[in-house]
Design a protein around this motif. Structure first.
Motif, PDB file in Angstrom:
ATOM      1  N   LEU A   1     -13.367  89.048  97.384  1.00  0.00           N
ATOM      2  CA  LEU A   1     -13.314  90.497  97.267  1.00  0.00           C
ATOM      3  C   LEU A   1     -14.447  90.964  96.367  1.00  0.00           C
ATOM      4  O   LEU A   1     -14.721  90.337  95.338  1.00  0.00           O
ATOM      5  CB  LEU A   1     -11.964  90.923  96.671  1.00  0.00           C
ATOM      6  CG  LEU A   1     -11.823  92.419  96.404  1.00  0.00           C
ATOM      7  CD1 LEU A   1     -10.669  92.973  97.227  1.00  0.00           C
ATOM      8  CD2 LEU A   1     -11.571  92.679  94.945  1.00  0.00           C
ATOM      9  N   LEU A   2     -15.093  92.047  96.764  1.00  0.00           N
ATOM     10  CA  LEU A   2     -16.152  92.658  95.964  1.00  0.00           C
ATOM     11  C   LEU A   2     -15.713  94.064  95.573  1.00  0.00           C
ATOM     12  O   LEU A   2     -15.148  94.791  96.396  1.00  0.00           O
ATOM     13  CB  LEU A   2     -17.456  92.723  96.775  1.00  0.00           C
ATOM     14  CG  LEU A   2     -18.629  93.433  96.105  1.00  0.00           C
ATOM     15  CD1 LEU A   2     -19.192  92.591  94.974  1.00  0.00           C
ATOM     16  CD2 LEU A   2     -19.707  93.746  97.119  1.00  0.00           C
ATOM     17  N   ILE A   3     -15.976  94.431  94.325  1.00  0.00           N
ATOM     18  CA  ILE A   3     -15.668  95.782  93.828  1.00  0.00           C
ATOM     19  C   ILE A   3     -16.998  96.505  93.618  1.00  0.00           C
ATOM     20  O   ILE A   3     -17.882  95.988  92.943  1.00  0.00           O
ATOM     21  CB  ILE A   3     -14.890  95.724  92.501  1.00  0.00           C
ATOM     22  CG1 ILE A   3     -13.555  94.992  92.704  1.00  0.00           C
ATOM     23  CG2 ILE A   3     -14.670  97.129  91.948  1.00  0.00           C
ATOM     24  CD1 ILE A   3     -12.841  94.638  91.413  1.00  0.00           C
TER      25      ILE A   3
ATOM     26  N   GLN B   1     -13.896  99.881  87.458  1.00  0.00           N
ATOM     27  CA  GLN B   1     -14.109  98.449  87.734  1.00  0.00           C
ATOM     28  C   GLN B   1     -13.086  97.594  86.985  1.00  0.00           C
ATOM     29  O   GLN B   1     -12.425  96.736  87.574  1.00  0.00           O
ATOM     30  CB  GLN B   1     -15.519  98.023  87.314  1.00  0.00           C
ATOM     31  CG  GLN B   1     -16.633  98.660  88.085  1.00  0.00           C
ATOM     32  CD  GLN B   1     -17.999  98.352  87.470  1.00  0.00           C
ATOM     33  OE1 GLN B   1     -18.118  97.670  86.445  1.00  0.00           O
ATOM     34  NE2 GLN B   1     -19.045  98.871  88.092  1.00  0.00           N
ATOM     35  N   ILE B   2     -12.942  97.870  85.695  1.00  0.00           N
ATOM     36  CA  ILE B   2     -11.997  97.120  84.858  1.00  0.00           C
ATOM     37  C   ILE B   2     -10.560  97.353  85.340  1.00  0.00           C
ATOM     38  O   ILE B   2      -9.767  96.420  85.429  1.00  0.00           O
ATOM     39  CB  ILE B   2     -12.151  97.519  83.372  1.00  0.00           C
ATOM     40  CG1 ILE B   2     -13.508  97.053  82.849  1.00  0.00           C
ATOM     41  CG2 ILE B   2     -11.012  96.956  82.532  1.00  0.00           C
ATOM     42  CD1 ILE B   2     -13.902  97.671  81.516  1.00  0.00           C
ATOM     43  N   GLY B   3     -10.256  98.612  85.671  1.00  0.00           N
ATOM     44  CA  GLY B   3      -8.908  98.946  86.141  1.00  0.00           C
ATOM     45  C   GLY B   3      -8.530  98.195  87.407  1.00  0.00           C
ATOM     46  O   GLY B   3      -7.429  97.646  87.501  1.00  0.00           O
TER      47      GLY B   3
ATOM     48  N   ASP C   1      -2.296 103.305  92.032  1.00  0.00           N
ATOM     49  CA  ASP C   1      -1.417 102.503  91.195  1.00  0.00           C
ATOM     50  C   ASP C   1      -1.294 101.115  91.824  1.00  0.00           C
ATOM     51  O   ASP C   1      -1.864 100.846  92.881  1.00  0.00           O
ATOM     52  CB  ASP C   1      -0.058 103.175  91.007  1.00  0.00           C
ATOM     53  CG  ASP C   1       0.693 103.401  92.313  1.00  0.00           C
ATOM     54  OD1 ASP C   1       0.336 102.799  93.345  1.00  0.00           O
ATOM     55  OD2 ASP C   1       1.650 104.186  92.305  1.00  0.00           O
ATOM     56  N   GLU C   2      -0.532 100.256  91.158  1.00  0.00           N
ATOM     57  CA  GLU C   2      -0.364  98.875  91.598  1.00  0.00           C
ATOM     58  C   GLU C   2       0.150  98.774  93.034  1.00  0.00           C
ATOM     59  O   GLU C   2      -0.374  98.010  93.834  1.00  0.00           O
ATOM     60  CB  GLU C   2       0.653  98.194  90.668  1.00  0.00           C
ATOM     61  CG  GLU C   2       0.154  96.950  90.009  1.00  0.00           C
ATOM     62  CD  GLU C   2       1.228  96.384  89.093  1.00  0.00           C
ATOM     63  OE1 GLU C   2       2.018  95.546  89.568  1.00  0.00           O
ATOM     64  OE2 GLU C   2       1.268  96.798  87.911  1.00  0.00           O
TER      65      GLU C   2
END
Length: 163
Positions: free
Chosen positions: A4-6, A14-16, A110-111
């Motif tokens: 996976l690439l962000i 990014q951190i989230g 959200d998650e």
């Protein structure tokens, strides 16, 4: 492992995303993080991720141009999950034209929402792999068997009608 690439120009996003899910539980490895579309394209060429989570509005190259370029260059994979702060129908329509798996609004992320999109992407990957395996399978022996049976029936006049 699925790669996976962000791609997002906001470090907090990014951190989230990196910390929102336990990626290894999904069988996913984050192979890179890019802060613009051009850097993401270079990482896609290098690491060949199967899934890309990208923001629409980024410097140098936006996420929609990235998705379009990847469709032209690589075909169906990588799959794209589009992230944005904008809920604009023309952007959604364009994202869907590049076969985006999902279109997520950052403020609502959200998650559960992210996990749902990841599950959709993984399901689509399975479908693509299955169709590719079918196309690559050797159907020659099966066709030869039907052909042989047809000619045997024809030779021995075993058909029920002339048609």
């Amino acid at each position: 492992m699925i790669k996976l690439l962000i791609a997002d120009d906001e470090p907090l996003v990014q951190i989230g995303i990196r910390s929102m899910l336990k990626w290894e539980e999904f069988g996913i490895e984050i192979c890179g993080v890019a802060s613009n579309g051009q850097a993401a394209l270079e990482m896609i060429r290098t690491h060949s991720p199967q899934i890309v989570i990208t923001d629409i509005k980024m410097p140098i190259m936006n996420g929609l141009t990235l998705a379009k370029t990847c469709r032209e260059e690589f075909g169906s994979i990588p799959l794209f999950i589009i992230l944005t702060s904008y809920e604009e129908f023309p952007l959604i329509k364009e994202a869907l034209s590049y076969q985006a798996i999902d279109y997520l609004i950052k403020l609502e992320l959200d998650e559960q929402t992210l996990a749902g999109s990841i599950h959709k992407a993984m399901g689509r990957l399975d479908e693509l792999k299955a169709s590719q395996a079918y196309r690559q399978a050797d159907h020659g022996p099966m066709l030869q068997s039907y052909r042989d049976k047809f000619f045997m029936r024809l030779l021995h006049n075993l058909f029920d009608s002339q048609e």
